[in-house]
Scaffold this motif. Structure first.
Motif, PDB file in Angstrom:
ATOM      1  N   ARG A  78      51.794  45.297  29.353  1.00 38.14           N
ATOM      2  CA  ARG A  78      51.252  46.415  28.947  1.00 38.14           C
ATOM      3  C   ARG A  78      50.093  46.728  29.966  1.00 38.14           C
ATOM      4  NH1 ARG A  78      50.812  45.785  22.525  1.00 38.14           N
ATOM      5  NH2 ARG A  78      53.071  46.315  21.958  1.00 38.14           N
ATOM      6  N   ALA A  79      49.452  45.531  30.112  1.00 37.93           N
ATOM      7  CA  ALA A  79      48.208  45.907  30.982  1.00 37.93           C
ATOM      8  C   ALA A  79      48.415  45.690  32.522  1.00 37.93           C
ATOM      9  CB  ALA A  79      47.033  44.942  30.736  1.00 37.93           C
ATOM     10  N   HIS A  80      49.748  45.351  32.867  1.00 36.58           N
ATOM     11  CA  HIS A  80      50.213  45.212  34.286  1.00 36.58           C
ATOM     12  C   HIS A  80      49.268  44.007  35.032  1.00 36.58           C
ATOM     13  CE1 HIS A  80      52.576  48.787  34.712  1.00 36.58           C
ATOM     14  NE2 HIS A  80      51.645  49.651  33.787  1.00 36.58           N
ATOM     15  N   TYR A  81      49.085  42.906  34.134  1.00 41.76           N
ATOM     16  CA  TYR A  81      48.374  41.466  34.516  1.00 41.76           C
ATOM     17  C   TYR A  81      49.309  40.857  34.964  1.00 41.76           C
ATOM     18  CZ  TYR A  81      43.497  43.056  33.142  1.00 41.76           C
ATOM     19  OH  TYR A  81      42.482  43.560  33.203  1.00 41.76           O
ATOM     20  N   PRO A  82      48.982  39.711  35.825  1.00 39.12           N
ATOM     21  CA  PRO A  82      50.164  38.573  35.924  1.00 39.12           C
ATOM     22  C   PRO A  82      50.771  37.982  34.927  1.00 39.12           C
ATOM     23  CG  PRO A  82      48.112  38.380  37.302  1.00 39.12           C
ATOM     24  CD  PRO A  82      47.770  39.351  36.544  1.00 39.12           C
ATOM     25  N   PRO A  83      51.873  37.744  34.857  1.00 40.44           N
ATOM     26  CA  PRO A  83      52.873  37.830  36.037  1.00 40.44           C
ATOM     27  C   PRO A  83      53.487  39.109  36.424  1.00 40.44           C
ATOM     28  CG  PRO A  83      54.053  36.974  34.359  1.00 40.44           C
ATOM     29  CD  PRO A  83      52.780  37.272  33.830  1.00 40.44           C
ATOM     30  N   GLY A 108      63.189  24.065  42.647  1.00 43.80           N
ATOM     31  CA  GLY A 108      62.120  24.040  41.786  1.00 43.80           C
ATOM     32  C   GLY A 108      62.378  23.702  40.299  1.00 43.80           C
ATOM     33  N   PHE A 109      61.735  22.886  39.372  1.00 41.78           N
ATOM     34  CA  PHE A 109      62.124  22.806  38.008  1.00 41.78           C
ATOM     35  C   PHE A 109      60.825  23.012  37.158  1.00 41.78           C
ATOM     36  CE2 PHE A 109      65.265  20.150  40.485  1.00 41.78           C
ATOM     37  CZ  PHE A 109      66.112  20.205  39.810  1.00 41.78           C
ATOM     38  N   LEU A 110      60.980  23.567  36.016  1.00 43.14           N
ATOM     39  CA  LEU A 110      59.914  23.664  35.103  1.00 43.14           C
ATOM     40  C   LEU A 110      60.492  22.718  34.070  1.00 43.14           C
ATOM     41  CD1 LEU A 110      57.335  24.743  33.970  1.00 43.14           C
ATOM     42  CD2 LEU A 110      58.544  26.790  33.072  1.00 43.14           C
ATOM     43  N   LEU A 134      57.340  20.807  38.001  1.00 43.92           N
ATOM     44  CA  LEU A 134      55.980  21.526  37.320  1.00 43.92           C
ATOM     45  C   LEU A 134      56.363  21.105  35.740  1.00 43.92           C
ATOM     46  CD1 LEU A 134      56.094  24.868  38.863  1.00 43.92           C
ATOM     47  CD2 LEU A 134      55.321  22.733  39.971  1.00 43.92           C
ATOM     48  N   GLY A 135      55.617  20.032  35.292  1.00 43.52           N
ATOM     49  CA  GLY A 135      55.560  19.514  34.103  1.00 43.52           C
ATOM     50  C   GLY A 135      54.517  19.881  33.129  1.00 43.52           C
ATOM     51  N   SER A 136      54.763  20.274  31.750  1.00 49.30           N
ATOM     52  CA  SER A 136      53.595  20.608  30.778  1.00 49.30           C
ATOM     53  C   SER A 136      54.471  20.797  29.572  1.00 49.30           C
ATOM     54  CB  SER A 136      52.886  21.881  31.526  1.00 49.30           C
ATOM     55  OG  SER A 136      52.212  22.315  30.440  1.00 49.30           O
ATOM     56  N   ALA A 137      53.475  20.739  28.435  1.00 48.92           N
ATOM     57  CA  ALA A 137      54.061  21.065  26.976  1.00 48.92           C
ATOM     58  C   ALA A 137      53.549  22.839  27.053  1.00 48.92           C
ATOM     59  CB  ALA A 137      53.101  20.278  26.131  1.00 48.92           C
ATOM     60  N   THR A 138      52.698  23.084  27.726  1.00 46.52           N
ATOM     61  CA  THR A 138      51.986  24.603  27.643  1.00 46.52           C
ATOM     62  C   THR A 138      52.153  25.134  29.221  1.00 46.52           C
ATOM     63  OG1 THR A 138      49.897  23.710  27.771  1.00 46.52           O
ATOM     64  CG2 THR A 138      50.727  24.025  25.648  1.00 46.52           C
ATOM     65  N   PRO A 139      53.112  25.308  29.882  1.00 49.33           N
ATOM     66  CA  PRO A 139      53.151  26.114  30.993  1.00 49.33           C
ATOM     67  C   PRO A 139      52.767  27.529  30.908  1.00 49.33           C
ATOM     68  CG  PRO A 139      55.547  25.775  30.299  1.00 49.33           C
ATOM     69  CD  PRO A 139      54.636  24.967  29.255  1.00 49.33           C
ATOM     70  N   LEU A 153      58.533  32.392  36.403  1.00 49.85           N
ATOM     71  CA  LEU A 153      59.039  32.030  37.419  1.00 49.85           C
ATOM     72  C   LEU A 153      60.600  31.301  37.032  1.00 49.85           C
ATOM     73  CD1 LEU A 153      56.574  30.087  39.487  1.00 49.85           C
ATOM     74  CD2 LEU A 153      57.728  32.231  40.298  1.00 49.85           C
ATOM     75  N   ALA A 154      60.592  30.875  35.664  1.00 50.62           N
ATOM     76  CA  ALA A 154      61.661  30.137  35.333  1.00 50.62           C
ATOM     77  C   ALA A 154      62.809  31.234  34.672  1.00 50.62           C
ATOM     78  CB  ALA A 154      61.570  29.210  34.177  1.00 50.62           C
TER      79      ALA A 154
END
Length: 788
Positions: A688-693, A273-275, A408-413, A420-421
């Motif tokens: 701090r909030a234990h939100y994803p990721p 997998g690539f970002l 997975l391609g994006s300017a704003t992943p 993941l990267a």
């Protein structure tokens, strides 16, 4: 490219209405009768809400292999399913003599390869869905229906319906007539058959709707709609001819490094997998093309996913210029017959490119070498109804099964993709600069707290449009250049307030306000298609005077046309861009027949207009106040992406962002085009909030026509979870608590450990049927993106 309409009859067709005669070796469509005993059995994943079902395989059924479709008896009727496993009768866990045989074999060879079946099985486990529902999601409609051949006959002339604009609807319309008019108002001209099919916006389940022919004829006679027969257009986005071949341009050093890394995995048939993070205009598409060329040269196929149907024609044309008729598009605008022909083309040719939305992952490709997710951050890659899977996760599962490179391609992943990267589960590849040494557009803020704003006629409050933005658009058009104006609200006015009692005009079926669509002279609900005349009295005080609050794209377009009467201005949103109109509008803008295009977020995704040198954002913070911890991230992504539409040609670009909150971190980072700064701040808050990721979530949603009944059912589950020490929040009404008279309540389950979360979800799935009151529906959404 899809085969022509008059191509030979393929084997990939809907199940036959009547079985063919028996042959010594079964072929697709053969009826398989029970023998004296079964030496072998098959486990079948039926496209319904079931787990695997076991059937006997007659002695002459040796052509039935895993991955083939079969017709099987289920609850007194024939259903279509896919053979998941074939085994000896001695391995069967049930009494073989009680098994029923499969009714008929529908494919002569496997439709789904082992890699796809394995990925779907993992998807069912991860989403806590029955395998039958996953199969239903993955199997196209015409491949799981029976007796539909006459509707797919070549050259048919189906009836179409079109609403007559600007005509008042009479009082006393029949229910079926009103439903037809409301549907046409929402989706535009369509086949009459589409009016007889209703898709629930919350479940994605389609059901038949009674629309008598007499209702249509009476509406036509009343001058409210037009009926006509039109030749079936198989694919409204398909070009008549292939584009002229192109030649790959020289790659930049950054592009070469990316192609070397990704191409190496493709050549070695190694899953990786690539970002691919690249600024807007950095040439990510050329990297995709090079990776696909590597796969095709090795005799393998490729899948390219795009987030918007609007991007499909543009990408298909560019990919066909490089790879010719090996490129096949799949999208919702195709007819069933065109989809069948495209799927057969993909299955029969060993080295092809399939392009389309997230469902393209289900294409019957035997050997996939590269899977591309363009604009991978986009929320549309998450299925919002039915089996709620994310295309990113399924692509990685499918890539592992095929030994493919997944890009997975994006300017704003998204933060999850970046993590993941960071944890080496994806290999990071970067394109930090635009191609040909072009500069990123300069960005400027217009502070609406102090800026001069226009005045709408007949309104005592100032417009959302500022004088500096309108002047900049006028200057751009005067130089012969083009401008894009983003406003992520469609309609004319999103809210209307009764001047008599101050109540907002709401949909009677949903807990949302009605939106004024001035050109249609209707108040509309964007969820259930309800429509009412503008003059409809207030249900509380019966007054008809109302105050228009806010502005949608229709109002912005009208204001710009008033200020710039000589400019050619178009509007690009769900009201103006559907089917052929979508393609035509983008083509007109690309041919420079329009100077300014006003639109919603559909305009921000991946479009390449070389003459656009100015992008204006009407209200940057429009999505910041949504009660969702991802609101800041989505605002940053939207602003960065739409800014990237400027300056992609020879002339430099600039971006003007209007806002009342110029100091918000998401807006500041977007203006600076600084993804790293945004990530640093956002990831700190999430940790701090234990939100994803850094934590894992699952959404529990119950639905029922009786709100108290739904709440009681969810409360019983939540209390049991809390007693077990779970971190669960709720029950609370959903962001939109009622849709089509069905109430929705939610609870959010959180855990730092993914395995522990799934263990609790398994407990919920097992307990819910007994714990919930009769008629209450429970939906589980693992890794939810939408809390509305």
């Amino acid at each position: 490219m899809s085969p022509p309409p008059n191509a030979r009859q393929t084997n990939l067709m809907p199940p036959p209405a009547r079985p063919a005669a028996r042959r010594p070796r079964p072929r697709a469509g053969d009826a398989l009768q029970p023998g004296s005993s079964f030496l072998e059995v098959v486990e079948v994943a039926v496209a319904a809400d079931t787990d695997l079902l076991t059937y006997g395989l007659p002695t002459h059924g040796h052509g039935a292999v895993a991955g083939c479709r079969v017709s099987v008896p289920v609850r007194g009727r024939l259903e279509v399913g896919v053979i998941w496993r074939r085994m000896a009768a001695s391995e069967c866990q049930v009494a073989v003599e009680k098994l029923r045989p499969i009714a008929s074999l529908l494919d002569e060879e496997a439709l789904w390869p082992e890699a796809l079946r394995g990925a779907l099985a993992q998807l069912a486990r991860y989403t806590h869905s029955r395998l039958g529902m996953v199969v239903r999601t993955a199997l196209p409609g015409p491949l799981r229906r029976t007796g539909a051949e006459h509707d797919r006959a070549p050259g048919r002339l189906p009836w179409h319906a079109e609403l007559v604009p600007a005509v008042d609807w009479p009082v006393g319309l029949k229910r079926a007539q009103r439903r037809v008019l409301e549907r046409l108002l929402a989706i535009g001209p369509c086949e009459v058959s589409a009016l007889r099919r209703d898709v629930d916006p919350t479940t994605g389940i389609a059901k038949a709707v009674a629309v008598p022919q007499s209702a249509l004829v009476e509406l036509e006679q009343a001058g409210l709609l037009r009926l006509s027969q039109q030749r079936e257009q198989l694919d409204p986005f398909a070009g008549a001819t292939l584009p002229a071949p192109d030649v790959a341009p020289p790659l930049s050093a950054d592009q070469q490094r990316a192609v070397s890394a990704i191409g190496g995995a493709v050549r070695e048939r190694r899953y990786q997998g690539f970002l691919l993070r690249g600024v807007t205009g950095s040439g990510k598409t050329e990297v995709y093309l090079a990776a696909i060329a590597e796969a095709l040269s090795g005799g393998r196929s490729a899948i390219v996913l795009v987030p918007e149907i609007a991007l499909t024609p543009q990408l298909v044309e560019r990919f066909q210029a490089r790879f010719g008729d090996r490129v096949v598009a799949l999208h919702s605008g195709m007819t069933d017959r065109a989809r069948l022909a495209a799927l057969e083309h993909l299955r029969r040719h060993g080295s092809v490119v399939a392009i389309g939305p997230r469902s393209t992952l289900f294409a019957p490709l035997a050997d996939v070498g590269a899977i591309i997710l363009d604009e991978c951050h986009d929320a549309s890659f998450k299925q919002a109804t039915g089996v709620r899977y994310h295309a990113r996760d399924l692509a990685l599962l499918l890539g592992r099964g095929h030994g493919a490179a997944v890009v997975l391609g994006s300017a704003t992943p998204a933060c999850e993709e970046w993590q993941l990267a960071a944890t080496d589960r994806l290999q990071l590849v970067e394109l930090p600069a635009r191609v040909l040494q072009r500069r990123l557009p300069e960005a400027f803020v217009i502070d609406l707290r102090v800026a001069e704003r226009l005045q709408d006629p007949g309104d005592d409050r100032p417009s959302l449009l500022s004088r500096p933005l309108v002047d900049a658009i006028a200057e751009t058009v005067g130089r012969g250049e083009q401008a894009i104006v983003l406003h992520n609200r469609r309609g004319f006015a999103p809210t209307l307030i009764c001047r008599g009692c101050g109540a907002a005009l709401e949909c009677p079926r949903c807990t949302v306000t009605l939106v004024l669509h001035q050109a249609q002279r209707r108040l509309r609900c964007h969820l259930c298609d309800y429509a009412a005349p503008v003059e409809q009295p207030c249900v509380h005080c019966h007054a008809t005077a109302r105050l228009q609050v806010g502005a949608g794209t229709e109002r912005i377009e009208q204001a710009l046309q008033r200020e710039l009467p000589s400019a050619r201005i178009g509007r690009f949103d769900r009201d103006t861009a559907q089917g052929l109109r979508l393609h035509d509008l983008l083509d007109r803008f690309r041919r420079r027949e329009l100077d300014v295009l006003v639109g919603t977020q559909m305009l921000a995704k991946g479009h390449d207009f070389p003459a656009v040198t100015l992008v204006g954002v009407v209200l940057a913070e429009a999505g910041l106040d949504i009660p969702d911890f991802r609101a800041g991230e989505r605002t940053f992504q939207l602003l960065t992406q739409v800014a990237g539409r400027a300056g992609r040609g020879e002339r430099p670009g600039r971006v003007l962002v209007q806002t009342f909150r110029p100091d918000h971190p998401a807006i500041v980072s977007a203006l600076a085009q600084d993804h790293d700064a945004f990530l640093a701040n956002e990831l700190t808050l999430r940790r701090r909030a234990h939100y994803p990721p850094f934590g894992h979530l699952a959404l529990l949603e119950v639905r029922h026509a009786d709100a108290s009944r739904a709440e009681a059912g969810l409360l019983s589950l939540v209390e049991a979870l809390r007693q077990d020490g779970a971190d669960v929040r709720g029950p609370l009404p959903a962001g939109i608590s009622r849709i089509r008279d069905v109430w929705r309540l939610q609870a959010l389950l959180r855990d730092d450990d993914r395995s522990a979360l799934h263990h609790r979800l398994q407990w919920i799935a097992a307990r819910a049927p007994q714990a919930l009151p009769s008629g209450v529906t429970l939906l589980l959404d693992v890794d939810p993106l939408d809390f509305g």
